[in-house]
Structure formats: structure tokens, C-alpha cells
Design an enzyme around this catalytic site. Structure first.
Site, PDB file in Angstrom:
ATOM      1  N   ASN A 247       1.162   0.884   5.836  1.00  0.00           N
ATOM      2  CA  ASN A 247       0.563   0.274   4.556  1.00  0.00           C
ATOM      3  C   ASN A 247      -0.912   0.128   4.735  1.00  0.00           C
ATOM      4  OD1 ASN A 247       0.674  -0.730   1.930  1.00  0.00           O
ATOM      5  ND2 ASN A 247       1.903  -2.392   2.582  1.00  0.00           N
TER       6      ASN A 247
ATOM      7  N   HIS B  83      -6.165   0.816   6.194  1.00  0.00           N
ATOM      8  CA  HIS B  83      -4.963   1.439   6.060  1.00  0.00           C
ATOM      9  C   HIS B  83      -4.367   1.556   7.622  1.00  0.00           C
ATOM     10  CE1 HIS B  83      -1.505   3.767   4.586  1.00  0.00           C
ATOM     11  NE2 HIS B  83      -1.402   4.095   5.687  1.00  0.00           N
ATOM     12  N   CYS B  84      -3.369   0.787   7.984  1.00  0.00           N
ATOM     13  CA  CYS B  84      -2.903   0.584   9.284  1.00  0.00           C
ATOM     14  C   CYS B  84      -1.573   1.472   9.319  1.00  0.00           C
ATOM     15  CB  CYS B  84      -2.670  -0.728   9.738  1.00  0.00           C
ATOM     16  SG  CYS B  84      -1.825  -1.032  11.316  1.00  0.00           S
ATOM     17  N   PRO B  85      -1.415   2.689  10.217  1.00  0.00           N
ATOM     18  CA  PRO B  85      -0.319   3.422  10.214  1.00  0.00           C
ATOM     19  C   PRO B  85       0.849   2.527  10.951  1.00  0.00           C
ATOM     20  CG  PRO B  85      -2.018   4.073  11.949  1.00  0.00           C
ATOM     21  CD  PRO B  85      -2.683   3.047  11.068  1.00  0.00           C
TER      22      PRO B  85
END
Length: 298
Positions: free
Chosen positions: A161, A155-157
Site C-alpha cells: 500500500n 509506496h511500500c511493497p
């Protein structure tokens, strides 16, 4: 032999934690045209910061370096290249952020659905106790998205997403174009400093010399930081795609239970069949060809 409803495994390995009869019927499926967006405060702030940093670089490049330049060809060439990279970067970011990464239907671990799978004797299904869904092979639960994501890498802030099966192409393009635009900005800053050292500082920019230096130093720091970060992330993602092993699978050292493919085939699975210039276009949705059937059974 028990009914199919009893041949289920809780992914947390906690017996009795989740029973099919405790699952409410799945909510109605949203329209296929509905935009995917995660309402996470931290992710939204990071995404906004990402766009603001690109716009800051755009401001410094245009109003500090290119417009004051007396070399029209230099300004037009670098302006066109930089703006093209900026557009591709933001387009890739938007697609990565607003594309469903491969969310598993929520709440489908009902008794009726499990029985409809018509499992053979000895077959079992995994189910997620957190989102009450049947969990396909290679899917993992994201606590921020609150969904199980197929082929979830992480999960990439910064894109607010998960990076998964359906949006990995856009995330890879985002890291690549940010690295390229950062490198381009650093090169232009270096040339601008060399020109200003040899000429009058008042002719280098419409701003005062101290303001010009501060703006260029901040752009240099931003460009160097993101060049290193996105280059490493780009290399990591390409390696993950070629090895057909997500970041979570590498971290957990999960046993490979899927067929091994060539590196070129793995790239085509993510970017589409066949190879074309559309691989580099974030506005083009990959044509995956014949999709692989994810197995619910183990």
C-alpha cells in the site's frame, strides 16, 4: 475570461493531454465499510513474506528457546512480551495495508465538477491525466495504486500500500514494533547461546544441537536485518512527520506552499488529538479533530 473548465492545468504540463469533456463520470463511491486492498502481485508476496517471517520468529522463540527453558518466570515474562509485540506488529501491518491511505476520488475531473468549484478569476486547478481526477495540493499519483494519494510519502511493497495521510500512523507503528520485536529476539538468542555454552546442548532445545544452532542463526540474521531496516525507516518517518514534509516532497524538493506548524502539532495531525495511549494502539483510529481543508486551487 474563459469558463472554469478552461482554467485547468494538466499536472504533466502537457497542453491538450486531458480535457474535462474526455473524462467519464466518476464511478459510484464504494461503501465506507469496504476494505481497501491493492491487487499487486509483488506487494501481496511481500506482505505474505512479512507475516511468515514473524511466524518463523514466533516458532523459534517459543519452541526452541522458551518452552524448553526450566526457568518458568523467564519463559512467561519473555513469552508475554514477545507475543504482545508480535500481535501489535501484525495488527499495525494489517491496518497499514487495508486502510485507504487518502485516495482522491477517481474520475472527478469532469466539466460539471470543475464548474461546480466556482473558481475565482485567476484561479486554476491541477488535474491528473492518469486517473482523471482533480488533484489536491500535496497529492501525488501512485502508479501501483493507480490513484492520486493525499500526502503520499511513498509506496511500500512490504505493506502492499501507499503510506499517506490516513495510514501513516499504522506504518510508523509497524516499523517501531518490528524493530522492538527484532531487538527482543536478538537479546533472547544471545542469552540462549550463553546458556547453551555452559550447559548440555541437548537440554537447550527439543531439537538436535545442529538444528537448534541453524534455527538460532537464521533468527539472528533476520532480527539484525529487520532491526536495522525498520529502525532507519522509523527514524525517517518521524523526521518526515516533524518537518511536515513527505518523502516525495523531500526527494523532489518541492516548494512549501502550506503553513508551518510545530513538531508537536505535526505529530498530533498524524496520531490524533489529544496525546494518549491510543497513539501506540494500531487498533485505535486517530481522532484528527478539525481536519484541514485541502486546497484544489493554486
Amino acid at each position: 475570461m474563459g469558463s472554469p473548465a478552461h482554467r485547468c492545468r494538466d499536472i504533466e504540463r502537457q497542453a491538450g493531454y486531458l480535457h474535462p469533456e474526455q473524462c467519464a463520470p466518476p464511478p459510484p463511491r464504494a461503501s465506507s465499510h469496504a476494505m481497501w486492498f491493492i491487487r499487486d502481485g509483488c506487494g501481496i508476496v511481500c506482505a505474505v513474506i512479512t507475516w511468515m517471517l514473524v511466524f518463523y520468529a514466533e516458532f523459534v522463540v517459543l519452541f526452541v528457546m522458551l518452552l524448553p527453558s526450566r526457568n518458568l518466570a523467564y519463559s512467561l515474562l519473555n513469552g508475554a512480551l514477545f507475543n504482545s509485540l508480535a500481535f501489535l506488529s501484525l495488527a499495525s501491518h494489517f491496518r497499514a495495508m487495508c486502510t485507504d491511505p487518502g485516495a482522491v476520488p477517481k474520475g472527478n475531473a469532469t466539466k460539471e465538477f470543475i464548474e461546480s468549484l466556482q473558481l475565482k478569476p485567476g484561479q486554476v486547478v491541477y488535474k491528473c491525466p492518469k486517473c482523471c481526477s482533480i488533484k489536491p495540493d500535496r497529492a501525488h499519483h501512485c502508479s501501483i495504486c493507480k490513484r492520486c494519494i493525499r500526502k503520499m510519502d511513498h509506496h511500500c511493497p512490504w505493506v502492499n500500500n501507499c503510506v499517506g495521510e490516513n495510514n501513516q500512523k499504522y506504518f510508523v507503528l509497524f516499523t517501531m514494533y518490528i524493530a522492538l520485536i527484532s531487538l527482543h529476539a536478538l537479546i533472547m538468542v544471545a542469552f540462549h547461546f550463553l546458556f547453551c555454552f555452559e550447559a548440555d546442548w541437548t537440554k537447550c532445545s527439543t531439537f538436535s544441537p545442529p538444528v537448534t544452532v541453524i534455527l538460532l542463526i537464521l533468527l539472528s540474521f533476520e532480527g539484525l536485518l529487520f532491526l536495522i531496516f525498520t529502525s532507519v525507516m522509523f527514524g525517517t518517518q518521524v523526521h518526515s512527520i516533524c518537518s511536515d514534509e513527505t518523502g516525495i516532497e523531500q526527494l523532489k524538493k518541492e516548494e512549501r506552499r502550506w503553513g508551518k506548524k510545530t513538531k508537536w502539532m505535526n505529530m498530533r495531525v498524524v496520531f490524533g488529538h489529544p496525546f494518549s495511549i491510543a497513539w501506540l494502539n494500531p487498533l485505535a483510529t486517530p481522532d484528527y479533530g478539525k481536519a484541514e481543508a485541502y486546497q484544489y486551487v493554486v
